[in-house]
Design a protein around this motif. Structure first.
Motif, PDB file in Angstrom:
ATOM      1  N   CYS A 293       0.805  -1.179   0.137  1.00  0.00           N
ATOM      2  CA  CYS A 293       0.025   0.016   0.081  1.00  0.00           C
ATOM      3  C   CYS A 293       0.986   1.242   0.027  1.00  0.00           C
ATOM      4  O   CYS A 293       1.891   1.272   0.867  1.00  0.00           O
ATOM      5  N   TYR A 294       0.463   2.411  -0.819  1.00  0.00           N
ATOM      6  CA  TYR A 294       1.312   3.388  -1.081  1.00  0.00           C
ATOM      7  C   TYR A 294       0.486   4.683  -0.875  1.00  0.00           C
ATOM      8  O   TYR A 294      -0.779   4.693  -1.057  1.00  0.00           O
ATOM      9  N   GLN A 295       1.106   5.735  -0.093  1.00  0.00           N
ATOM     10  CA  GLN A 295       0.249   6.851  -0.048  1.00  0.00           C
ATOM     11  C   GLN A 295       1.163   8.123  -0.397  1.00  0.00           C
ATOM     12  O   GLN A 295       2.330   7.965  -0.403  1.00  0.00           O
ATOM     13  N   PHE A 296       0.474   8.919  -1.212  1.00  0.00           N
ATOM     14  CA  PHE A 296       1.186  10.031  -1.740  1.00  0.00           C
ATOM     15  C   PHE A 296       0.742  11.397  -1.240  1.00  0.00           C
ATOM     16  O   PHE A 296      -0.347  11.584  -1.374  1.00  0.00           O
ATOM     17  N   ASN A 297       1.671  11.999  -0.573  1.00  0.00           N
ATOM     18  CA  ASN A 297       1.260  13.228  -0.012  1.00  0.00           C
ATOM     19  C   ASN A 297       1.765  14.656  -0.772  1.00  0.00           C
ATOM     20  O   ASN A 297       3.094  14.720  -1.101  1.00  0.00           O
ATOM     21  N   VAL A 298       0.903  15.249  -1.647  1.00  0.00           N
ATOM     22  CA  VAL A 298       1.204  16.412  -2.324  1.00  0.00           C
ATOM     23  C   VAL A 298       0.823  17.728  -1.646  1.00  0.00           C
ATOM     24  O   VAL A 298      -0.042  17.765  -1.134  1.00  0.00           O
ATOM     25  N   VAL A 299       2.097  18.375  -1.556  1.00  0.00           N
ATOM     26  CA  VAL A 299       1.943  19.696  -0.667  1.00  0.00           C
ATOM     27  C   VAL A 299       1.689  20.710  -1.752  1.00  0.00           C
ATOM     28  O   VAL A 299       2.342  21.002  -2.772  1.00  0.00           O
ATOM     29  N   LEU A 300       0.440  21.547  -1.402  1.00  0.00           N
ATOM     30  CA  LEU A 300      -0.226  22.297  -2.241  1.00  0.00           C
ATOM     31  C   LEU A 300       0.668  23.894  -1.664  1.00  0.00           C
ATOM     32  O   LEU A 300       1.179  23.884  -0.648  1.00  0.00           O
ATOM     33  N   PRO A 301       0.546  24.621  -2.694  1.00  0.00           N
ATOM     34  CA  PRO A 301       1.304  26.175  -2.463  1.00  0.00           C
ATOM     35  C   PRO A 301       0.657  26.839  -1.007  1.00  0.00           C
ATOM     36  O   PRO A 301       1.406  27.548  -0.677  1.00  0.00           O
ATOM     37  N   SER A 302      -0.480  26.405  -0.725  1.00  0.00           N
ATOM     38  CA  SER A 302      -1.101  27.036   0.423  1.00  0.00           C
ATOM     39  C   SER A 302      -0.414  26.444   1.677  1.00  0.00           C
ATOM     40  O   SER A 302      -0.765  26.960   2.719  1.00  0.00           O
ATOM     41  N   GLY A 303       0.157  25.356   1.535  1.00  0.00           N
ATOM     42  CA  GLY A 303       0.755  24.780   2.635  1.00  0.00           C
ATOM     43  C   GLY A 303      -0.114  23.510   3.119  1.00  0.00           C
ATOM     44  O   GLY A 303       0.479  22.659   3.772  1.00  0.00           O
ATOM     45  N   THR A 304      -1.226  23.420   2.707  1.00  0.00           N
ATOM     46  CA  THR A 304      -1.895  22.247   3.070  1.00  0.00           C
ATOM     47  C   THR A 304      -1.478  21.062   2.162  1.00  0.00           C
ATOM     48  O   THR A 304      -0.853  20.883   1.149  1.00  0.00           O
ATOM     49  N   GLN A 305      -2.039  19.687   2.620  1.00  0.00           N
ATOM     50  CA  GLN A 305      -1.559  18.321   1.807  1.00  0.00           C
ATOM     51  C   GLN A 305      -2.896  17.815   1.216  1.00  0.00           C
ATOM     52  O   GLN A 305      -3.928  17.866   1.646  1.00  0.00           O
ATOM     53  N   SER A 306      -2.576  17.454  -0.093  1.00  0.00           N
ATOM     54  CA  SER A 306      -3.644  16.700  -0.647  1.00  0.00           C
ATOM     55  C   SER A 306      -2.972  14.906  -0.633  1.00  0.00           C
ATOM     56  O   SER A 306      -2.050  14.923  -0.981  1.00  0.00           O
ATOM     57  N   ILE A 307      -4.020  14.035  -0.019  1.00  0.00           N
ATOM     58  CA  ILE A 307      -3.470  12.976   0.228  1.00  0.00           C
ATOM     59  C   ILE A 307      -4.149  11.712  -0.701  1.00  0.00           C
ATOM     60  O   ILE A 307      -5.268  12.017  -0.900  1.00  0.00           O
ATOM     61  N   TYR A 308      -3.417  11.085  -1.329  1.00  0.00           N
ATOM     62  CA  TYR A 308      -3.803   9.888  -2.358  1.00  0.00           C
ATOM     63  C   TYR A 308      -3.081   8.768  -2.064  1.00  0.00           C
ATOM     64  O   TYR A 308      -2.028   8.647  -1.279  1.00  0.00           O
ATOM     65  N   PHE A 309      -3.692   7.720  -2.476  1.00  0.00           N
ATOM     66  CA  PHE A 309      -3.320   6.335  -1.968  1.00  0.00           C
ATOM     67  C   PHE A 309      -3.518   5.445  -3.248  1.00  0.00           C
ATOM     68  O   PHE A 309      -4.365   5.296  -3.984  1.00  0.00           O
ATOM     69  N   LEU A 310      -2.703   4.317  -3.219  1.00  0.00           N
ATOM     70  CA  LEU A 310      -2.676   3.252  -4.189  1.00  0.00           C
ATOM     71  C   LEU A 310      -2.491   1.848  -3.232  1.00  0.00           C
ATOM     72  O   LEU A 310      -1.552   1.740  -2.910  1.00  0.00           O
ATOM     73  N   ASP A 311      -3.623   1.398  -3.217  1.00  0.00           N
ATOM     74  CA  ASP A 311      -3.700   0.057  -2.205  1.00  0.00           C
ATOM     75  C   ASP A 311      -3.902  -1.114  -3.168  1.00  0.00           C
ATOM     76  O   ASP A 311      -4.817  -1.413  -3.865  1.00  0.00           O
ATOM     77  N   LEU A 312      -2.650  -1.674  -3.322  1.00  0.00           N
ATOM     78  CA  LEU A 312      -2.550  -3.062  -3.998  1.00  0.00           C
ATOM     79  C   LEU A 312      -2.340  -4.189  -2.933  1.00  0.00           C
ATOM     80  O   LEU A 312      -1.441  -4.985  -3.073  1.00  0.00           O
ATOM     81  N   THR A 313      -2.973  -4.432  -2.058  1.00  0.00           N
ATOM     82  CA  THR A 313      -3.210  -5.468  -0.841  1.00  0.00           C
ATOM     83  C   THR A 313      -4.402  -6.675  -1.110  1.00  0.00           C
ATOM     84  O   THR A 313      -4.164  -7.611  -0.847  1.00  0.00           O
TER      85      THR A 313
END
Length: 378
Positions: A293-313
């Protein structure tokens, strides 16, 4: 080496240590010392009888089955008492309880350097028990601290002799070797370590000359140029960019910007395009091959985070927005501007990773399984 010879060796060593200690404790005393010891003990017993049953509330102690009581009479240690009821003489006996149950503690993560120059943060979980209460009281004042320091020193000594890949792939074998080295020290304290499990928290610096570094960098290169760049362009309706997208070149981190159309549109949400591109490629075969399982944290210019996941379990796999249901095996963190620069080929994945702009947290062996996802996209 099997478990039976190891236990036999440790038991023999502990018996020898205990025999030497008993010889020192049972050293002959002078007649005057023996007379005074006997006289004071008799007077203490006489006082106990005269004041009984009031003194019984203070002189009688209950020792449970999982404990032993070490009694010192006029400063001299006696045979361990218990379980059951133990009689103590007032004013001349002091005691200390010893718990024989298995206990556990964690070695806090510390920075270590492997044989190939990698820097990693490694901790451990240790379970131990006291097999000889007399030795545990007579030899060490603080068993927990002494055992923790011994485990940390042994862990440093062993890991310095092994490369990063061997540390990641052979944790159980290294744990068995650590058990031998730690027990070789703690057995003389009346303590035995039953289990030690290594925990590699993070790899802070990749090795300079080992196959682990190039493999990981190759995965990151393909991840950014194919898995991200090719997937987003497909989601936008454009054809994948031809050329050496899966190659790794040791060049400067910043390159001249590519012509218009090589990367995603500025109005196209980068992470949302990735989700759309990934969904058609999810399958049970990919799940059985990756199983992570992978998690991708994308930090936006405003400082907040957009979190996405790829679950291959489980099942055919899932991809979506938010935190995965379970604990992710690998967490990838990158700023949105750096992600867009990666897709536009203005920033090299290798340079971004080495400079800390692209962060990968977790097991490197699991991170490299993303190559299976790349092969599915091809």
């Amino acid at each position: 080496m099997t478990a039976a010879p190891i236990q036999g060796f440790l038991s023999c060593r502990g018996t020898c240590v205990r025999t030497r200690l008993k010889r020192r404790l049972n050293a002959p005393q002078s007649w005057s010392s023996c007379f005074c010891h006997g006289l004071i003990s008799f007077l203490g017993f006489l006082l106990l009888m005269i004041t009984f049953p009031i003194s019984g509330w203070f002189a009688l102690k209950i020792v449970p089955t999982y404990e032993r009581m070490i009694v010192f009479r006029l400063g001299r240690i006696r045979t361990p008492q218990g379980p059951g009821m133990v009689l103590l003489l007032p004013f001349i006996d002091s005691f200390q309880r010893v718990d024989l149950r298995t206990r556990a503690f964690s070695v806090p993560p510390c920075k270590l350097a492997s044989k190939d120059g990698a820097v990693l943060s490694v901790g451990a979980d240790v379970q131990f028990r006291i097999w000889d209460p007399v030795l545990s009281v007579m030899t060490v004042k603080d068993l927990n601290t002494a055992t923790r320091m011994t485990a940390q020193n042994a862990m440093t000594k062993v890991l310095l002799k092994r490369p990063l890949r061997e540390i990641q792939m052979e944790k159980l074998k290294i744990g068995d070797q650590l058990l031998l080295e730690i027990n070789d020290v703690t057995r003389a304290w009346g303590l035995e370590v039953d289990r030690m499990e290594l925990a590699v928290e993070a790899v802070l610096q990749l090795p300079q000359d080992s196959p682990t570094g190039p493999n990981l960098d190759s995965t990151l290169q393909q991840l950014a140029l194919h898995f991200l760049g090719g997937g987003t362009s497909s989601a936008a309706g454009g054809a994948p960019h031809p050329g050496p997208a899966d190659t790794l070149e040791m060049v400067s981190e910043v390159e001249p910007p590519a012509p218009h159309g090589a990367g995603p549109s500025p109005k196209q949400p980068v992470a949302e395009g990735l989700l759309t591109a990934l969904k058609p490629f999810l399958s049970e075969a990919l799940v059985s091959q990756v199983g992570a399982c992978y998690q991708f944290n994308v930090v936006l210019p405003s400082g907040t985070q957009s979190i996405y996941f790829l679950d291959l379990t489980t099942g055919q796999g899932r991809v979506g927005h938010g935190v995965p249901d379970g604990i992710p095996d690998v967490v990838v963190e990158v700023a949105e501007a750096d992600l867009r620069a990666l897709l536009c080929r203005e920033l090299r994945p290798l340079g971004a990773y080495m400079s800390g702009r692209l962060k990968v947290k977790g097991d490197l062996a699991v991170a490299m399984k993303l190559e299976a996802v790349l092969r599915a996209l091809k």
